[in-house]
Enzyme design. Sequence first.
Site, PDB file in Angstrom:
ATOM      1  CG  HIS A 239      -8.455  -4.234 -12.317  1.00 22.61           C
ATOM      2  ND1 HIS A 239      -8.444  -4.966 -11.144  1.00 22.61           N
ATOM      3  CD2 HIS A 239      -7.164  -3.892 -12.566  1.00 22.61           C
ATOM      4  CE1 HIS A 239      -7.198  -5.066 -10.706  1.00 22.61           C
ATOM      5  NE2 HIS A 239      -6.407  -4.424 -11.549  1.00 22.61           N
ATOM      6  CB  CYS A 240      -8.834   1.554 -10.879  1.00 20.02           C
ATOM      7  SG  CYS A 240      -7.960   3.130 -11.018  1.00 20.02           S
ATOM      8  CB  ILE A 241      -3.996   0.305 -13.978  1.00 19.41           C
ATOM      9  CG1 ILE A 241      -4.225   1.706 -14.577  1.00 19.41           C
ATOM     10  CG2 ILE A 241      -4.546  -0.771 -14.906  1.00 19.41           C
ATOM     11  CD1 ILE A 241      -3.492   1.943 -15.876  1.00 19.41           C
ATOM     12  CB  SER A 245      -7.868  -2.625  -5.952  1.00 21.38           C
ATOM     13  OG  SER A 245      -9.000  -3.259  -5.406  1.00 21.38           O
TER      14      SER A 245
END
Length: 388
Positions: A239-241, A245
Amino acid sequence: MKWEKLKPPEPDDPMCCCECDIYQYGCCCEDLDEAFNRWLKDKPSKGGCQCPVLGAVIEHLEISMIPALLLLPVLLRLAALHYLLGIIVLTALPGLVLWYYYATHRRKRRTLFFLTLALYSLAYMYYLFITEILPRGDVSQLQVFAATAGMIFTIVSLIYTKRGPGFVTASLQKAHAVDQTSKKDSALRDGSTQPAELQAAKHTLAAKWSRCAVCRILRPPRAGHCRTCGSCVRRLDHHCIWINSCVGQANHRSFLLTLCVFVSTSLYGISLVLCSLCPRQYLMTALFYCPGVYSQSSTALCFTCAWYSSIITAGLLYLLLVQVLNISFNVTEREAQLALRNKTGQSRLWGLAVDTGEFSRGFFQNWVEFLTMTDASVSPRSSSTDLV
């Protein structure tokens, strides 16, 4: 109670009591309601806070709603007053960002703060480039066009990445059930003409489908559950901040493209700024020694922003390097973390990569598989409103 209800969740993400049906009458996530109840009953808070309601509101405050867009230019202008202030501010900024990342990651909460910070930083750096560097006359029109095209391409690829990581949906589960039914029918028609090895391989492939312990959905191999998004994602990487998303099968290639374009554009823009501010210095040493840059406020601000861009670019360059190494070993970030935790993988290249040996088929074949993998169907939850 069935064992399926007590089945442990994803090992890389502990289950909250709100997601387990054992706690039907109490949820530890309702901090705000609990704080109001303590306040009405005049009971002291658990953490010793004098005002529990205020403490709970601060705990659930979304920092992206605070005018952080106005705070960044103020801090950068403060850092441009003196090089000692620049060292203090540029050292404190990454620390504050990492602290907020830890706070939101620990609570498994989605936030727009990092995406807002990235987009605004990109726009503000481009604004200073046009208003401060371009009038100096050291940058040609072709160079301006290249920097502008890189910024636009970065935003377009980011929007394409935000279309969705490829959520595991009920339609995918139905398609898998239909496919398994057709395979069984064909096996029954073929009878003994089908080799036993081929039948065993099909049964092994079907057995790799597992049921998620949280959302109870049947998911394909290498899929994982993201508690921040609340759904299972096909070939979940992480999960990329920075994009707010997940990175999965449907957007992994566009995510890698976004990183490449952003890092290339940022490095090119930093080189243009340093060549304009320090024309007599080498490009590699201009970032550390540029005499007379603090004589004017405009040049000092541009030099400080070059340092700020360099810090962000260094972090994303490290992320890009890790992504390239993971793809080379055909392992996702989630699989690498699980392999390290379970001690089933081997660290390679000074710990930058983890080789699980489960899916790797060689450097060339791993990249072919990554570049040719089919996009997962975009979930109905991923609409145009998810662009933020």
